[in-house]
Every structure is written in structure tokens, then in C-alpha cells.
Motif scaffolding. Structure first.
Motif, PDB file in Angstrom:
ATOM      1  N   THR A   6     -75.277 -41.832  34.514  1.00  0.00           N
ATOM      2  CA  THR A   6     -76.091 -41.736  35.720  1.00  0.00           C
ATOM      3  C   THR A   6     -77.556 -41.871  35.317  1.00  0.00           C
ATOM      4  O   THR A   6     -77.898 -41.766  34.126  1.00  0.00           O
ATOM      5  N   ILE A   7     -78.417 -42.104  36.281  1.00  0.00           N
ATOM      6  CA  ILE A   7     -79.849 -42.194  35.984  1.00  0.00           C
ATOM      7  C   ILE A   7     -80.322 -40.906  35.328  1.00  0.00           C
ATOM      8  O   ILE A   7     -81.048 -40.932  34.322  1.00  0.00           O
ATOM      9  N   GLU A   8     -79.881 -39.777  35.858  1.00  0.00           N
ATOM     10  CA  GLU A   8     -80.284 -38.482  35.309  1.00  0.00           C
ATOM     11  C   GLU A   8     -79.803 -38.323  33.874  1.00  0.00           C
ATOM     12  O   GLU A   8     -80.548 -37.861  33.001  1.00  0.00           O
ATOM     13  N   GLN A   9     -78.568 -38.724  33.605  1.00  0.00           N
ATOM     14  CA  GLN A   9     -78.017 -38.610  32.250  1.00  0.00           C
ATOM     15  C   GLN A   9     -78.764 -39.505  31.265  1.00  0.00           C
ATOM     16  O   GLN A   9     -79.045 -39.090  30.136  1.00  0.00           O
ATOM     17  N   PHE A  10     -79.070 -40.722  31.700  1.00  0.00           N
ATOM     18  CA  PHE A  10     -79.792 -41.640  30.804  1.00  0.00           C
ATOM     19  C   PHE A  10     -81.186 -41.097  30.494  1.00  0.00           C
ATOM     20  O   PHE A  10     -81.616 -41.104  29.330  1.00  0.00           O
ATOM     21  N   LEU A  11     -81.878 -40.616  31.507  1.00  0.00           N
ATOM     22  CA  LEU A  11     -83.237 -40.095  31.290  1.00  0.00           C
ATOM     23  C   LEU A  11     -83.216 -38.845  30.415  1.00  0.00           C
ATOM     24  O   LEU A  11     -84.111 -38.651  29.584  1.00  0.00           O
ATOM     25  N   THR A  12     -82.198 -38.023  30.595  1.00  0.00           N
ATOM     26  CA  THR A  12     -82.072 -36.827  29.759  1.00  0.00           C
ATOM     27  C   THR A  12     -81.852 -37.221  28.306  1.00  0.00           C
ATOM     28  O   THR A  12     -82.468 -36.664  27.391  1.00  0.00           O
ATOM     29  N   ALA A  13     -80.988 -38.211  28.095  1.00  0.00           N
ATOM     30  CA  ALA A  13     -80.728 -38.694  26.732  1.00  0.00           C
ATOM     31  C   ALA A  13     -81.974 -39.340  26.138  1.00  0.00           C
ATOM     32  O   ALA A  13     -82.291 -39.153  24.960  1.00  0.00           O
ATOM     33  N   LEU A  14     -82.682 -40.099  26.964  1.00  0.00           N
ATOM     34  CA  LEU A  14     -83.900 -40.783  26.507  1.00  0.00           C
ATOM     35  C   LEU A  14     -84.975 -39.772  26.102  1.00  0.00           C
ATOM     36  O   LEU A  14     -85.716 -39.987  25.139  1.00  0.00           O
ATOM     37  N   ALA A  15     -85.045 -38.681  26.829  1.00  0.00           N
ATOM     38  CA  ALA A  15     -86.079 -37.665  26.579  1.00  0.00           C
ATOM     39  C   ALA A  15     -85.702 -36.708  25.450  1.00  0.00           C
ATOM     40  O   ALA A  15     -86.558 -35.963  24.956  1.00  0.00           O
ATOM     41  N   SER A  16     -84.454 -36.737  25.015  1.00  0.00           N
ATOM     42  CA  SER A  16     -83.979 -35.786  24.019  1.00  0.00           C
ATOM     43  C   SER A  16     -84.413 -36.165  22.603  1.00  0.00           C
ATOM     44  O   SER A  16     -85.029 -37.199  22.369  1.00  0.00           O
ATOM     45  N   GLU A  17     -83.997 -35.337  21.650  1.00  0.00           N
ATOM     46  CA  GLU A  17     -84.320 -35.600  20.239  1.00  0.00           C
ATOM     47  C   GLU A  17     -83.358 -36.608  19.617  1.00  0.00           C
ATOM     48  O   GLU A  17     -83.533 -37.007  18.465  1.00  0.00           O
ATOM     49  N   ALA A  18     -82.360 -37.046  20.374  1.00  0.00           N
ATOM     50  CA  ALA A  18     -81.414 -38.048  19.873  1.00  0.00           C
ATOM     51  C   ALA A  18     -82.137 -39.374  19.646  1.00  0.00           C
ATOM     52  O   ALA A  18     -83.002 -39.758  20.448  1.00  0.00           O
ATOM     53  N   PRO A  19     -81.804 -40.095  18.580  1.00  0.00           N
ATOM     54  CA  PRO A  19     -82.497 -41.353  18.274  1.00  0.00           C
ATOM     55  C   PRO A  19     -82.211 -42.484  19.258  1.00  0.00           C
ATOM     56  O   PRO A  19     -82.995 -43.421  19.379  1.00  0.00           O
ATOM     57  N   THR A  20     -81.066 -42.397  19.944  1.00  0.00           N
ATOM     58  CA  THR A  20     -80.735 -43.410  20.954  1.00  0.00           C
ATOM     59  C   THR A  20     -80.272 -42.707  22.224  1.00  0.00           C
ATOM     60  O   THR A  20     -79.653 -41.635  22.153  1.00  0.00           O
ATOM     61  N   PRO A  21     -80.591 -43.267  23.391  1.00  0.00           N
ATOM     62  CA  PRO A  21     -81.346 -44.506  23.601  1.00  0.00           C
ATOM     63  C   PRO A  21     -82.821 -44.319  23.274  1.00  0.00           C
ATOM     64  O   PRO A  21     -83.330 -43.197  23.293  1.00  0.00           O
ATOM     65  N   GLY A  22     -83.475 -45.451  22.988  1.00  0.00           N
ATOM     66  CA  GLY A  22     -84.908 -45.433  22.695  1.00  0.00           C
ATOM     67  C   GLY A  22     -85.606 -46.536  23.457  1.00  0.00           C
ATOM     68  O   GLY A  22     -85.153 -46.955  24.528  1.00  0.00           O
ATOM     69  N   GLY A  23     -86.686 -47.034  22.866  1.00  0.00           N
ATOM     70  CA  GLY A  23     -87.483 -48.050  23.543  1.00  0.00           C
ATOM     71  C   GLY A  23     -86.726 -49.337  23.823  1.00  0.00           C
ATOM     72  O   GLY A  23     -86.922 -49.965  24.868  1.00  0.00           O
ATOM     73  N   GLY A  24     -85.835 -49.726  22.894  1.00  0.00           N
ATOM     74  CA  GLY A  24     -85.063 -50.945  23.084  1.00  0.00           C
ATOM     75  C   GLY A  24     -84.094 -50.826  24.247  1.00  0.00           C
ATOM     76  O   GLY A  24     -83.955 -51.754  25.054  1.00  0.00           O
ATOM     77  N   GLY A  25     -83.427 -49.686  24.336  1.00  0.00           N
ATOM     78  CA  GLY A  25     -82.507 -49.449  25.440  1.00  0.00           C
ATOM     79  C   GLY A  25     -83.243 -49.385  26.774  1.00  0.00           C
ATOM     80  O   GLY A  25     -82.744 -49.881  27.792  1.00  0.00           O
TER      81      GLY A  25
END
Length: 211
Positions: A6-25
Motif C-alpha cells: 500500500t502507499i502507507e506501507q511503501f512510505l513506511t519502508a522508504l522512511a525506515s532504516e532498511a536499505p531498500t526501497p531507496g532513491g532508485g525505487g
């Protein structure tokens, strides 16, 4: 898969300390949004009064560009995952053993290959998002005039994605040993930025004159 979040899940993952997703994603997602906006313009044009007034040649062009936009949405969604995969493989290559000369050589070769892939993925996204410009131009000229601002947003997003992809290409080129590949990809990057800006300016000039 990134596209299933979901949009919320992607943004949460993007904002987290996880290396992906990042700028390329994020760049691939922006590309998909641009293609989706363009599809919307075409979908709200086909079958409308203005569409019926066009000759068959223009109707065919609109439908052709609508299909191209749909395919690009799928392509960019796929590349959200490809970007994450390329980065993960690159990180794993740095973790390979280097206890002896053979292992060191294997590690160096793996790092070089993975770095190439990490550069080629955003390069491919950049080359394909650039293809949206003439499609958006068709939407501006023949699409539903009430949606011309949406076509403009699509154009702005194309350039944002294009430059974002170039950043991701260049940061990986710094670590490549293959000089010919570096030079070739650097030239492609420069050309895309310049040509993309020309397309964006052309489209935005047309939109502001007709909005």
C-alpha cells in the motif's frame, strides 16, 4: 513485491532504516505515477466528443499511446523490485570472503558485476521514462483539455524521475573499473538530462499557453 505494498506501507519502508526501497525505487514509482497520470488523460479522452471528432489516424495514435502508457506502468512497477534486488546483490558482493588471492579476485569481479547492474537498472528506468515525453505530448495536443494540467504534472514527474535515476547511475559509476562503460553511461546521462529538459520545457510552454 514493492508494487503490492500500500502507499502507507511503501512510505513506511522508504522512511525506515532498511536499505531498500531507496532513491532508485522511489524514482521508479514516480515514473509509474507519471505513466498512470498520462493513461488517465487518454482514458478520459477515448469515447468523448472531442475524440469522436478526430480522424481515424489520431484516434489510433491516442489508443496506441494509451497502451504504451499502460505497459510502462507495469515496467516501472517491476523495476521498483529490480532496483532493490540490484542493491541487495551489490551489498552481498562486499560480504564475500577475501582470505586468499583467489577469493579476493572473485570478490572484486563480483563487486564489479554487481556495480554494473546497480548502475544499469536506474539507467534503464531513465531511458524508459524518457519515452513518456512524446506520449505526454500527444496527450497535451489531443487529450481531454480539462485534463491538460494532469499531463503537465506527468511531464514534471518525468523530469524528476529522470534526474533521480541519473543520480543513482552516477553514484555507482564512481566505483566501476570499466572505463569504457563509465564513459558511455556518463554520456547517456548527460544527453538524457538535456533532451529531457528540452521536452519538459516544450510541453510546459504549450500547457501554460493553453491552460
Amino acid at each position: 513485491m514493492m508494487g503490492n505494498l500500500t502507499i502507507e506501507q511503501f512510505l513506511t519502508a522508504l522512511a525506515s532504516e532498511a536499505p531498500t526501497p531507496g532513491g532508485g525505487g522511489a524514482a521508479a514509482l514516480i515514473s509509474a505515477i507519471s505513466a498512470a497520470l498520462n493513461s488517465m488523460v487518454f482514458n478520459l479522452t477515448v469515447g468523448k466528443k472531442v475524440y469522436e471528432s478526430y480522424p481515424d489516424e489520431i484516434k489510433g495514435l491516442i489508443k496506441e499511446n494509451l497502451e504504451a502508457s499502460k505497459k510502462l506502468i507495469e515496467f516501472f512497477t517491476l523495476y521498483m523490485d529490480k532496483d532493490a534486488e540490484a542493491f541487495s546483490q551489490l551489498m552481498n558482493s562486499y560480504k564475500l570472503p577475501k582470505e586468499n588471492e583467489s577469493e579476493k579476485n572473485e570478490r572484486k569481479a563480483a563487486i564489479e558485476n554487481c556495480t554494473k547492474e546497480a548502475a544499469e537498472v536506474p539507467m534503464t528506468v531513465a531511458e524508459n521514462v524518457y519515452k513518456l515525453y512524446p506520449i505526454i505530448w500527444t496527450a497535451c495536443k489531443y487529450g481531454n483539455r480539462n485534463l491538460i494540467s494532469d499531463a503537465g504534472v506527468a511531464a514534471v514527474l518525468v523530469q524528476a524521475s529522470l534526474e533521480s535515476c541519473i543520480l543513482n547511475v552516477k553514484v555507482n559509476l564512481n566505483y566501476l573499473k570499466d572505463i569504457d562503460l563509465k564513459d558511455n553511461m556518463s554520456k547517456k546521462c548527460s544527453d538524457l538530462i538535456v533532451k529531457g529538459e528540452e521536452w519538459k520545457n516544450k510541453i510546459m510552454k504549450f500547457i501554460y499557453e493553453n491552460i
